[in-house]
Every structure is written in C-alpha cells, then in structure tokens.
Enzyme design. Sequence first.
Site, mmCIF file in Angstrom:
data_model
loop_
_atom_site.group_PDB
_atom_site.id
_atom_site.type_symbol
_atom_site.label_atom_id
_atom_site.label_comp_id
_atom_site.label_asym_id
_atom_site.label_seq_id
_atom_site.Cartn_x
_atom_site.Cartn_y
_atom_site.Cartn_z
ATOM 1 N N GLU A 1 -49.851 -32.374 9.582
ATOM 2 C CA GLU A 1 -51.013 -32.359 10.456
ATOM 3 C C GLU A 1 -52.198 -31.821 9.644
ATOM 4 O O GLU A 1 -52.024 -30.835 8.914
ATOM 5 C CB GLU A 1 -50.779 -31.458 11.671
ATOM 6 C CG GLU A 1 -51.901 -31.588 12.688
ATOM 7 C CD GLU A 1 -51.676 -30.773 13.976
ATOM 8 O OE1 GLU A 1 -50.697 -30.001 14.034
ATOM 9 O OE2 GLU A 1 -52.480 -30.932 14.894
ATOM 10 N N GLY B 1 -50.883 -20.893 11.024
ATOM 11 C CA GLY B 1 -49.843 -20.009 11.548
ATOM 12 C C GLY B 1 -48.463 -20.651 11.509
ATOM 13 O O GLY B 1 -47.497 -20.075 11.014
ATOM 14 N N GLU C 1 -45.515 -27.530 14.533
ATOM 15 C CA GLU C 1 -44.518 -27.941 15.528
ATOM 16 C C GLU C 1 -43.735 -29.198 15.172
ATOM 17 O O GLU C 1 -43.264 -29.894 16.077
ATOM 18 C CB GLU C 1 -45.248 -28.167 16.857
ATOM 19 C CG GLU C 1 -46.188 -29.403 16.893
ATOM 20 C CD GLU C 1 -47.659 -29.082 16.627
ATOM 21 O OE1 GLU C 1 -47.935 -28.052 15.984
ATOM 22 O OE2 GLU C 1 -48.516 -29.875 17.048
ATOM 23 N N HIS D 1 -45.283 -20.959 21.267
ATOM 24 C CA HIS D 1 -46.306 -22.004 21.161
ATOM 25 C C HIS D 1 -45.729 -23.251 20.476
ATOM 26 O O HIS D 1 -45.832 -24.358 21.006
ATOM 27 C CB HIS D 1 -47.505 -21.456 20.388
ATOM 28 C CG HIS D 1 -48.603 -22.449 20.185
ATOM 29 N ND1 HIS D 1 -49.687 -22.544 21.022
ATOM 30 C CD2 HIS D 1 -48.787 -23.400 19.239
ATOM 31 C CE1 HIS D 1 -50.480 -23.510 20.605
ATOM 32 N NE2 HIS D 1 -49.959 -24.042 19.510
ATOM 33 N N GLU D 2 -45.112 -23.049 19.323
ATOM 34 C CA GLU D 2 -44.599 -24.212 18.578
ATOM 35 C C GLU D 2 -43.475 -24.883 19.362
ATOM 36 O O GLU D 2 -43.386 -26.102 19.415
ATOM 37 C CB GLU D 2 -44.116 -23.814 17.182
ATOM 38 C CG GLU D 2 -45.144 -23.079 16.330
ATOM 39 C CD GLU D 2 -46.501 -23.747 16.233
ATOM 40 O OE1 GLU D 2 -46.570 -24.997 16.309
ATOM 41 O OE2 GLU D 2 -47.520 -23.031 16.117
ATOM 42 N N GLU E 1 -53.413 -28.874 22.119
ATOM 43 C CA GLU E 1 -53.582 -27.475 21.729
ATOM 44 C C GLU E 1 -54.023 -26.593 22.894
ATOM 45 O O GLU E 1 -53.464 -25.523 23.107
ATOM 46 C CB GLU E 1 -54.541 -27.348 20.544
ATOM 47 C CG GLU E 1 -54.025 -28.001 19.258
ATOM 48 C CD GLU E 1 -52.656 -27.487 18.812
ATOM 49 O OE1 GLU E 1 -52.174 -26.468 19.338
ATOM 50 O OE2 GLU E 1 -52.056 -28.130 17.934
HETATM 51 N N1 0A1 Z 1 -50.563 -27.685 15.268
HETATM 52 C C1 0A1 Z 1 -50.351 -26.365 14.768
HETATM 53 C C2 0A1 Z 1 -51.394 -25.815 13.913
HETATM 54 C C3 0A1 Z 1 -51.673 -26.462 12.619
HETATM 55 C C4 0A1 Z 1 -52.784 -27.248 12.500
HETATM 56 C C5 0A1 Z 1 -53.153 -27.787 11.305
HETATM 57 C C6 0A1 Z 1 -52.383 -27.533 10.241
HETATM 58 O O1 0A1 Z 1 -52.748 -28.045 9.030
HETATM 59 C C7 0A1 Z 1 -54.035 -28.487 8.907
HETATM 60 C C8 0A1 Z 1 -51.235 -26.770 10.339
HETATM 61 C C9 0A1 Z 1 -50.889 -26.235 11.548
HETATM 62 C C10 0A1 Z 1 -50.312 -25.421 15.940
HETATM 63 O O2 0A1 Z 1 -51.083 -25.568 16.872
HETATM 64 O O3 0A1 Z 1 -49.546 -24.490 15.908
HETATM 65 ZN ZN ZN Z 2 -50.584 -25.727 18.631
#
Ligand code: 0A1
Ligand code: ZN
Length: 885
Positions: A128, A269, A272, A305-306, A328
């Site tokens: 992501e 952090g 998922e 959350h994850e 989100e």
């Molecule tokens: N989707 C994950 C957060 C996340 C977003 C972007 C990342 O790389 C650019 C990595 C992790 C969450 O909401 O926990």
């Molecule tokens: Zn998230």
Amino acid sequence: MRTETPQTIHLKDYKPVPYRIDSADLDFQLDPEKTRVASRLALRPNPDSEESAAPLVLDGKKLQLLSVAIDGKPLKSDDFTVSDTTLTIPQVPQAPFTLEIVNLCNPTANTELSGLYMSNGMYCTQCEAEGFRRITYFYDRPDVMARFRVRMEAPKREMPILLSNGNPGETGDLPGTGRHYAVWSDPFPKPCYLFALVAGDLAGVHDTFQTMSGRTVKLGIYVEKGKEDRCAWAMTSLKLSMSWDEKAFGREYDLDVFNIVAVSNFNMGAMENKGLNVFNDKYILALPSTATDTDYVNIEAIIAHEYFHNWTGNRITCRDWFQLCLKEGLTVFRDQEFTSDVRSRAVKRIADVKTLRARQFPEDGGPLAHPARPSSYIEINNFYTPTVYEKGAEICRMMKTLLGEAAFRKAMDLYFSRHDGEAATVEDFVRCMADASGRDLGQFFQWYEQAGTPQLKAEGRYDAKRMTFELTLEQKTLPTPGQPEKRSLHIPLGVGLVGSEGEDLPLDLDGVGILNAPIIELTGAKKTFRFRNITKKPVVSLNRGFSAPVNLTLNASPADQLFLMGHDRDSLNRWEAGQTRGRELILASMNGSVPNEEAGNYASALEGLLRDPSIDNAFKALMLGLPPEPDIAAAIGKDVDTDAVLAARDRVRAALGSRLDPVLNGIWTATAERGPYAPDPAGTARRALRYAALQMILLGNREKGVALALEELAKPHSMTAEMGALGGLIQVETPERETQLEAFFNRHAADHLLVDKWFMLHAQAKDANAAARIERLSRHPAFTYSTPNRVYALIGGFTSGNVAGFNAAGGEGYRVVADAVIKLDGFNPQVAARMATGFRSCQILDAPRRTAANRELQRILAAPKLSRDTFEIVSRIANGLALPP
Ligand code: 0A1
Ligand code: ZN
C-alpha cells in the site's frame, strides 16, 4: 530544483480498467539483489470498461523485464514497450488470455521501504499504496481484484520461514540446492496493495482462536529470534479483537491462519495485508521493562485496527485511492469503539479528542487542509493523514449519532452484505446508512467533501419569566486551499441543560416535544432552539461527547465553566470545560503574570476533582493536563510567539503546581506501586495520574520534583516509571536531566526500541539550544536516517513535541529539520515528506518565524531531484505562507 511540476490525479477522471485480472500466480526466487518474479496472470476484457480493444498498460517501477508471453507465446521486443513506470502491450486478445511476465527486482537497493525490501536480514513487503508495481508489472490500483497464489523459494538455512497471504499449501526442499519452497493460496480476490510476502529466520509464537461458527484459526506472531518473550500482549490483543468483532459487528474471520510479522524498518505503524499483517515492531514487542502503558494501549489498538481491516478494507476495499477514508475512517472508528469497550469509554473519548485537536485540527486549519475524501492528489502516500483517518472516524461516529445504535448496526450489516467482495466508494457506504435508516444524508455528505473545521458559535439565554432557554447556534467554515466558498454542514450536537445540583433538566424542545435522544441538529447557517418548561437557570453543556468535530465557542462565564468542570454528567465536557478554563488562564498570563484569583479558582476546582474518591484516576490525570502549546497558538491565531506561549503555559502550570502541592504529594504517595506491573486499566490509570502529578510538582516545586524523579529512576518499577520520571525531568533545565538521559542510554543501548525512546526524550527536552541538541544527536553513532522509527523519534519528536524549540525565532530549528528532509528525500521520500509536515502551522506565527520558515522551505524546494512526495507537501505549505496571515 524540479524542472516540471508533477502530475495531479483527479477523482473525476476515474475510469475502470479495460482488462480484469482474475488470478495471479506468482513465483518468487528470492535473492537479495536479483529476486526473480515470474507472474502468470489470467486476464479478460472488462465488461465494465467503456474502451474496446484498448492497449494493456501495466504499472511497473524499478524493475528489470526479462520476458513477456501471451498464451504461451513469447512476445518479440516490438510487441511491447517498457518505460520507467509502465509496460504497454498495444494488442492483446479480446477474449480471456494468459499473460506471463518474468522480471527482476532488487530488495537490497530498496531504501524507500515500498515493494519488496530487506529489513534486518529478512525479506518483507509493503505494497500500500503503490508498492506492488515495484515487485512486478500489474494493474496497481485497488479496483483490480485477483485471486493470488504464491510460490516462493529461498535458501533454507537463512530463510527458514516463508510466508504469504491466505492459507498455507505445499512446502518442500529442493535437494542439492540448500533451498526450499512454500506455496500460499488466498481464496479471496484482493487488490495487489494487500499482497505480502515475508522470508526470514524468525521465531514464531503460536496460538489458536475458535470463531463464532466453531472453526479453529491458527494464529502466529513472527519476530526476530530472542524476542519471543515479548509477544504475549500482542497475542492477547489479537484474540480479544477477533472476539470483539464477532460480538460488536457480527464479523467472523475467514481464513485458516492469521499471521503477524514484526519488522524493525517500516514507514508506518502496520499493514493489514490479507492474513499476513506486517507490523512496525514497536507495535508488537512489549515487556513491562521495555514498554510503557501507552505502548501497551497502542499495541492493543493497532492490532485491533489491522485485524478489523479484514472486513473494512479487505473484504470490502476501495474503488480508488480517493476513497481511502472509506476503509481508514471506518476502521479507526471501529478500533476506537473496541478500546472504549475493553477499557474506559470516557477516557478513550477524551484521548481521541486530544489526538484530533493535536493532529487533525492544525492540518484542517492550515495549508495542508484537504477534505476527508480529497478530490485530487499528486502523491497518494501524502494522504495517509489525520484528516483521512481521524476526521474520517468522526464522520462515521456522527452518522452513528444521527442514526442511533440500532439503525447504525443495521446499516453496517447492510454494507457488509451489499458490498462484500467489492471495491466500493464513500457514496456506497453512506447509501447503506441512508437506506437502512430512511434518513436523508444528502447534506451530511458534505463532511466528506469540504475541508476545514467548522466554527460553531453558541449563545444561550435564559428567560425566567417564560421559563425558556434559548440556544442560538451559528456555523461558519473558513476558506481552505482550493475551497474559497463553504457550505453549511449538517451538525449533530449532544446537548444538556445542567441544573444547579448537577442534574440534567428534561429537554422539551419547542415544536418537537421531549427529546428521546439528547441531540439537536444544525443544518443551516444559524438557528435558535427554544427549550420550554425550564424551571431554573441552567448551564448549557453543548457538543457533549464531542458529537461533532467543530471548534465551539460558547458564551459561558468562568463560573459556568468551573461548574461544568465539577458537575457535568458528560465526562468529555467536564474535561472540555477544564481545557477551556486552562486555555483562558494561559492566554490571560501571556503578559507575564498569572491572574491570582482565576488561578486560585481553577486550582480549587481541580483540587475538588482530585480529592473525589469516586472519580477514576485516568480522568483525574486528564484533568491535570493543560491544553498543549499548539492549542494556545491556534487560539491566538496570528503573529504567535511560541516562546511566549511556552512561558505562559509553564507559568500557569507552576502556579497550579504550587497551589496544589499538598494534594499532588498525596497522589504521589498513594500511587506508589505495591505489586508487579500489569497493563490493566486500573494500573494504567494509577500511573497516568502519578506522572501527571509529578509533572506539576516539577513545575511548582522544582527541587522536590527533581528529587522525586531521581528517586523513581534509581529503582524504576517498569518502563512506564522510567519514562514517566524522565519525561517529567526533561521539561526542566537541570544538570540532573542530562546525567539521567545518559544513564538511560547506557542502560538500554542494546534495545533499539528504547534507543528510539531516548532520542525522543532528547528531542522534546525544553532547552534554549534545542536545535543544537538535535543537530548533535543527528551525528550520534546510534542515529541513522534509514530507520524510520529513529527519524520519527528525533525529527518528529522535535517538530511535534518541542514547539518552542522547533519554532525558535532565529530559524535554527527549521534549519535542522530542513537539512533532515533534504537528506531523507534522496532515499525515503515518504518519510521525508512526513517530516516536512512539521512546518504546517507556521502561517500563524510572527513575521520573523514565518520568514525563517519560508527560507528553509524554499531551500528544500530548490534541492536537486526533489521527490513528488516532498515537493507536494513543501510547496503546499510554502504557498500558504506566501498568503497574508
Ligand atoms: N493501511 C495501513 C497503513 C499504511 C498505509 C500506508 C503504508 O505505506 C505507504 C503502510 C501502512 C493502516 O491503516 O494501518
Ligand atoms: Zn488502517
């Protein structure tokens, strides 16, 4: 300097892809520098596409293409073209066909930590938002959902653990090669951003979970060898999350296994990925001697959350990245509800409002303001923001408030059944809310599209003769970049009329009758609500529970505020009244002295709370926390001198600290630890109060405070104690804090998470030469720009935790951060851009500070080969600074 402005992507340009990918079979030959990826994709023309016989254009970045074949027939070099970002095949069959691609990628050279990279000797991935294109050519966008099957091969001795998404399949050795392989299949179609792969020499901690339908799921948490004893809390949290989602939302887990891997180099952090969450190890590893209460609470919440993303994000994903807050905002809302249920709802709500004010309000009120669902972006990684996450969650919460508990649950059920397996939009989600409840959410939808925190002015008037209480509400949202005109929002407001005994008077609203739920709704710019049969003069408590993310000003007298502080049944507003009083006191102290009487009244109100045995310790701790410096700066609004803000705030804290001396000492004695550490809510609350009291003692009576902190540090009971005492000590300029910081490093130099804490403590130390300290530490042998956590600790700790130091009038704080941004930009633009957001509130500062900030922003913009990420953030902030304040 960039020669051209990077391209902007617009929501209105969304178009489905011309080909669908039904399945993706991936074969990985893992190698540190030349990982070979063979991808076999089942494609077919997309019936939803308006294009016919369109070329196939796949995304790909930093890849070396070896071969392409269609239906088994290799393509010749003039059958396709390859650019830095795409693979284009002009002619492909207009019926189902198989595309086979073989390419190389280089995990060792991947310093961006996006795609396949190495972290401490292990292979891991982060896809992501757009990392999959750095692994192989693909439609790297969330509306293309495929069934993935993964086979991976690696040397068995160095990489005994091989993991990917879905359920495990065949494994085996490749005789004579020292290599082995594993196959993983994910039965659920997913977008490629949820793909993950991990290979390494890891220790696994295992458990099982029985789902509500009786299936047994195997759970695994994988960490660096030797850290197995730090996973127990994460595992407990995972099981708690799984059962909570069943109870609260009827959501059951869907695969045979659920794995988590902790890595030490990670930009965010956690992530998922379907069935294989990858975590920043800071949010997994915990022992009482290494993790604070806050760490324990964060681990629990982030695991949740994850895990919750499995339904809100994975089973139902986003059509495009503009819909990011669909997954989100909703998932943050879900994790907030989880924490409220397993801990204290009142405390969690206050904590969330504090975060919103500290992180989202400044964003919404400055040059980086954007709607929860943005309509354009340059770099999507810049939109993992407090607005998308936290304001997105507030929007979900407001819909729950408007619908009520039962209809909201019905709407969520409808969402899960209507859109399971789909890539959905925010409109789809809100339509479920409307359809299940019959409510018109047309105007409400503006919350997703309009940036800026609404200002809400409220005026209450009691008419004793008529026995009415009139509440006039007026809303206004100031212009934000790209949105000069603002509309009225549909704002749900929790309301109470509090009688002199602290009781809630019945709400008999003119034209409506007795309100079932104590909520009023403002939809226009201005409205007066008249409550009838109000037999005595009430004090109004508005926006109870922080029902809407607005900036409220209410014509309440200091006496009313003190009354609410002591009596409101709504704990959020009790705390809010304290914050308002505290803020006004600090503002009144800006000229150099603290108003005696006001400080006395405030201290007495606090004392009453602190001495009340029926009040929760965690709530008491929150009441002791005065509004942070950015809140004060925002209330001043322009030409802010951050040194003056810090000084005034400290003056008030000192005044309160000395007035409350006896009660604070009583707290210190009463909260001493008597048994072993446990991260339970009661213990957490007790310690929160203990260290909040210490902070006040340190300001009110420095000598005593230092002595207490030193005593605590001589034999710390837990990491919470260590950080509580040292965190207090760093706020006062004493020789002891330097020796204690040094001692902390010497005790913990071998533990990378504790070394991060050490950098963070230094970064927050209140100091006339704070920037020089940061400069010096950036050259410390333990500092590196290539580990995001370390950068977040030192640079992030400085920009967000040391307001006066970062905004030093001479510009030295800005300079040290700009240097870091420029250095980082070369190899990790995401982290560089994130650090650059530290400048986002400079537009409200005084002229010397604005000028100094602008000089550094221009220096960043002039850096050669600046990334899109940093360019987007820095140019937006610089444009904001160019405007008159
Ligand atoms: N989707 C994950 C957060 C996340 C977003 C972007 C990342 O790389 C650019 C990595 C992790 C969450 O909401 O926990
Ligand atoms: Zn998230």
